[in-house]
Design a protein around this motif. Sequence first.
Motif, PDB file in Angstrom:
ATOM      1  N   UNK B  12       0.845  -1.176   0.000  1.00 59.55           N
ATOM      2  CA  UNK B  12       0.000   0.000   0.000  1.00 59.55           C
ATOM      3  C   UNK B  12       0.888   1.236   0.000  1.00 59.55           C
ATOM      4  N   UNK B  13       2.104   1.029   0.477  1.00 62.17           N
ATOM      5  CA  UNK B  13       2.971   2.159   0.723  1.00 62.17           C
ATOM      6  C   UNK B  13       4.307   1.955   0.007  1.00 62.17           C
ATOM      7  N   UNK B  14       4.551   2.805  -0.964  1.00 61.51           N
ATOM      8  CA  UNK B  14       5.786   2.697  -1.721  1.00 61.51           C
ATOM      9  C   UNK B  14       7.008   2.832  -0.829  1.00 61.51           C
ATOM     10  N   UNK B  15       6.953   3.757   0.078  1.00 65.09           N
ATOM     11  CA  UNK B  15       8.164   4.063   0.845  1.00 65.09           C
ATOM     12  C   UNK B  15       8.627   2.874   1.676  1.00 65.09           C
ATOM     13  N   UNK B  16       7.675   2.079   2.169  1.00 63.61           N
ATOM     14  CA  UNK B  16       8.070   0.908   2.939  1.00 63.61           C
ATOM     15  C   UNK B  16       8.803  -0.078   2.052  1.00 63.61           C
ATOM     16  N   UNK B  17       8.252  -0.255   0.877  1.00 67.88           N
ATOM     17  CA  UNK B  17       8.867  -1.161  -0.078  1.00 67.88           C
ATOM     18  C   UNK B  17      10.282  -0.712  -0.388  1.00 67.88           C
ATOM     19  N   UNK B  18      10.403   0.552  -0.715  1.00 64.91           N
ATOM     20  CA  UNK B  18      11.699   1.106  -1.087  1.00 64.91           C
ATOM     21  C   UNK B  18      12.680   1.021   0.071  1.00 64.91           C
TER      22      UNK B  18
END
Lengths: 223, 223
Positions: B12-18
Amino acid sequence: MSQPAAKAVKRVCMRDHIRDILVGRILDGTYPAGTQLKELYLAREFDVSQAPIREALRELEGSGLVSSERFRGTRVRGADFAEMRESYELRMMLEMRSVALAAPYKPDLLADLAGYLREMDTAVKADDSEAYIDNALRFHRRLVESSGNRTFLAVWDSLLWDIRGRIALRRLAEMGKSLKTLVSMHKALLGRLRAQDVAGATERVQALLARVSSAFDQNGATR
Amino acid sequence: MSQPAAKAVKRVCMRDHIRDILVGRILDGTYPAGTQLKELYLAREFDVSQAPIREALRELEGSGLVSSERFRGTRVRGADFAEMRESYELRMMLEMRSVALAAPYKPDLLADLAGYLREMDTAVKADDSEAYIDNALRFHRRLVESSGNRTFLAVWDSLLWDIRGRIALRRLAEMGKSLKTLVSMHKALLGRLRAQDVAGATERVQALLARVSSAFDQNGATR
DNA sequence: AAGCTGTCGATTATCGATAATCGTCCCGTG
DNA sequence: CACGGGACGATTATCGATAATCGACAGCTT
């Protein structure tokens, strides 16, 4: 994380400015616990874009001042007394160990501490609890710094004692406990440090912080 | 070149993935210490905007993995051995105190620890140091968790032991120290916990962490 | 040649707008 | 009346573009 020393002058960075303002508002009660800090709202107020607000909020989140849930916003965290007591337990460990590591105590450390203590004394006599706490925190931070352990100092800083300390002091005042006792306890501690008495100093640090921490005991009694 | 990983799991959250990807790259050496992490560059690679990259980097900064200077970018922080030793000193304090606070040791705690220990043992026999460290960290984190002190756990978590631990293990391997000894030391610790022997368990925790920490001694000797 | 100054390229900080998500309310159904 | 389904408003997450800043280098002065 935020540094204790703030650049008084020209801010090149909006988010630092905003962060400090927000911290101030949380501290002085403008934003009580539970308040939702809405990004676009704040953006309009400070006349900036959403981006620097977000960054400031994330910084506050990193230091535990606020907490945010995905898509559900950022809220001011309340002061949980049990958690306060727990954090004081850690602080006690940090400072007690620091006192051990810092030995032998150098003259410049002792001089610094004496300076802060003098300010604390003056502040209490002038009934200025803000000044008291500012200097008390300098005193304790200096102690941790003198341990030479950077991790200790970083963790100590991260625990936001300027905030917790103020809450503790307010509680102690409500409980009718005088700051004078704290000053004299600090005097005793400094005396032990001057005497290079590690065990004695450690004991005093513990007693001192236990007294402050007692502000968060369930019944409020020092026992 | 674009990253196929972007499609892997619906984040849901790009920043976590990155953030996770960046942590992985720092860990596995793709980004050695000193590497500058350029926002727009990473943005293009992950096919996202600059914003989530910035947020991920700021998160890494908060946990000390990278450091950034205003307008001068974000760089991967190196592993400073002195700082490592300092952080292990704090960890030792945290875990020793946790062992004291966790008493008396409940059956479910002991069962969890025994489970992790079994996995550690298996991993060492299979020469799988990754699996060893994963379970060792679970073991120790569980210990801190059982103290009931949330601040302890938060600080322990913030010190990124998954990273430091891996570095320590690599060093220990280079020094020719077997993981088997560590497993047996954990077994001894668990034995003391089962016997509700607080003092003994505390001592074992200290010995154990001292051994790991020795990876960062100047000369690399256990003494 | 050393020192100063202004411009350029690279990179970060911020902007204004759009897409995604959550809680809620309204509505129809049983 | 209790209950699920969708539309709506509020808010966050992300985008694409612009402004601000830094380091380096060229050109001028002495």
